[in-house]
Design an enzyme around this catalytic site. Structure first.
Site, PDB file in Angstrom:
ATOM      1  N   CYS A  21     -21.045  12.973  47.897  1.00  0.00           N
ATOM      2  CA  CYS A  21     -21.842  12.009  48.673  1.00  0.00           C
ATOM      3  C   CYS A  21     -21.032  10.800  49.126  1.00  0.00           C
ATOM      4  O   CYS A  21     -20.792  10.619  50.317  1.00  0.00           O
ATOM      5  CB  CYS A  21     -23.043  11.543  47.849  1.00  0.00           C
ATOM      6  SG  CYS A  21     -24.357  12.761  47.720  1.00  0.00           S
ATOM      7  N   LYS A  59     -30.328   7.706  53.405  1.00  0.00           N
ATOM      8  CA  LYS A  59     -29.397   8.270  52.418  1.00  0.00           C
ATOM      9  C   LYS A  59     -27.963   7.852  52.726  1.00  0.00           C
ATOM     10  O   LYS A  59     -27.193   7.500  51.823  1.00  0.00           O
ATOM     11  CB  LYS A  59     -29.502   9.797  52.401  1.00  0.00           C
ATOM     12  CG  LYS A  59     -28.522  10.479  51.449  1.00  0.00           C
ATOM     13  CD  LYS A  59     -28.719  10.015  50.011  1.00  0.00           C
ATOM     14  CE  LYS A  59     -27.661  10.585  49.069  1.00  0.00           C
ATOM     15  NZ  LYS A  59     -27.759  12.024  48.883  1.00  0.00           N
TER      16      LYS A  59
END
Length: 420
Positions: A266, A212
């Protein structure tokens, strides 16, 4: 393995859609959040965030008795932790919310339960979570000490959805599932296959965590190239939007669109998790973060210069009589999410040292953040007609299609008016 009751810890932009989708698959879902207002809203069958179609799914799940929210964890068969993972001074990861969530669910764990960390995390966070659970429940065994034979299964499965398309991508996207053991990964896979139509790809927890971070760092590095090009082109008198449009005609080139910086929960945060763990090796990743983090200051200087040029061209005016209108606050177009938005930092900086009036047009939020005072909310029409300087920070569809905005030649840092 069947998990009929699932608890989702954290009912934000990821947790609530995940809870709703699980409930739509006839799972009994217990949502947990410390935000009392959010809990009350969900239990009325309503939502406290903006995400297309989520209101209908949540309403149906609550009405059918498959989803309810609470502030305290309750026993379940599986626990999905989807809490924030910000950073503190020096860009060091702050795992306090994961730790607090671990301590909160530990008392209700039982043998055979599955605990999944969905929060985007630095490498090793899933192991930290397992240690925190073990600290509170020494009567149970965990993968770090008992491997495949542990009482509790622990895994990491990062979300990888796009705001505005979350419900679709939760189902359609492939998922990377990293177990602390193979048995842990298999258990998590069984749960995700309840609703995931994409491929569930098994790996270990550390690789899933790094995957990720790598995905978001890839985006960040590419955005940094676009942002750096925009600064270079401004200095050289080249239209960056035309440049990128032409360069992207090359069959193996796909330069992204520059903007006022990088925001969101993010991309603006996760690369720092890699840098924090490997500061000497993550040189390119650090450089990209520095380029993107410095872009708002460059935008601020361009706005200040525009105010100075306006005053030179209008010697009868004073700075206090100048009105600057900003178009867009969210971190990306057509959503309501303000997290880490560079636009907010830009407006704050202008408000801090500008004596004139500041107007803000943001069609996707109901009220302005309190830290932007004395800026005032405005409609698009009022801002276009009433401002001397127009600054487009976010490429909302409403701005791209506005004939009024196209007619005032704004400072466009989003490409909404002159972009690709």
């Amino acid at each position: 393995m069947s998990y009929e009751t699932v608890s989702v810890i954290g009912l934000g932009y990821i947790g609530l859609p995940t809870a709703a989708v699980l409930a739509s698959r006839r799972k009994t879902v217990i949502g947990v959040d410390i935000n009392v207002k959010a809990v009350e809203t969900i239990n009325r069958g309503e939502i406290h965030i903006v995400e297309p179609d989520l209101d209908m799914v949540v309403h149906a799940a609550v009405t059918q008795g498959l989803l309810r929210a609470t502030t305290m964890p309750e026993p379940a068969d599986a626990f999905l932790i989807a809490v924030p993972t910000p950073f503190v001074d020096g860009y060091q990861p702050d795992l306090r919310y994961i730790r607090e969530a671990s301590f909160a669910i530990a008392p209700v764990l039982k043998k055979g339960d599955l605990v999944i960390l969905e929060s985007t995390s630095p490498v090793g966070a899933t192991e930290d979570m397992a240690l925190w659970l073990q600290e509170k429940r020494p009567d149970l065994t965990f993968p770090q000490t008992h491997g495949e034979d542990s009482d509790i299964r622990v895994a990491h499965c990062p979300e990888r959805v796009l705001p505005g398309h979350v419900l679709k991508e939760l189902v359609a996207n492939d998922r990377v599932i990293g177990g602390m053991t193979r048995r842990c990964a298999d258990a998590a896979t069984d749960l995700y296959k309840t609703f995931v139509e994409g491929e569930c790809i098994i790996t270990n927890a550390r690789t899933a965590e790094m995957c990720k971070l790598t995905e978001n760092s890839f985006r960040d590095v590419n955005i940094a190239l676009a942002n750096e090009l925009s600064i270079i082109c401004d200095k050289l008198g080249v239209d960056v939007w035309e440049l990128i449009r032409l360069a992207n005609h090359h069959p193996r080139v796909n330069i992204l669109q520059p903007g006022p910086g990088v925001g969101g929960h993010c991309i603006a945060v996760d690369p720092w998790f890699i840098v924090a763990k490997t500061p000497n090796e993550a040189r390119l990743i650090r450089a990209a973060r520095e380029v993107n983090d410095s872009k708002p200051e460059w935008v601020v200087e361009k706005i200040r210069n525009a105010v100075s040029e306006f005053l030179l061209s209008n010697p009868d005016r004073t700075a206090s009589s100048v009105t600057v209108a900003f178009f867009g606050l969210t971190f990306k177009p057509d959503i309501d999410d303000l997290r880490e938005s560079p636009s907010i930092e830009i407006v704050k900086r202008i408000c801090a040292d500008f004596s004139g009036q500041v107007l803000i047009v943001e069609p996707h939020v109901d009220s302005l953040p309190s830290n932007l005072s004395p800026a005032q909310p405005s409609t698009l029409e009022e801002a276009v007609s009433g401002a001397d300087i127009h600054v487009v920070l976010v490429g909302h569809k409403a701005f791209k299609t506005s004939r009024l905005l196209h007619g005032v030649s704004p400072l466009d840092f989003s490409g909404a008016i002159s972009g690709i």
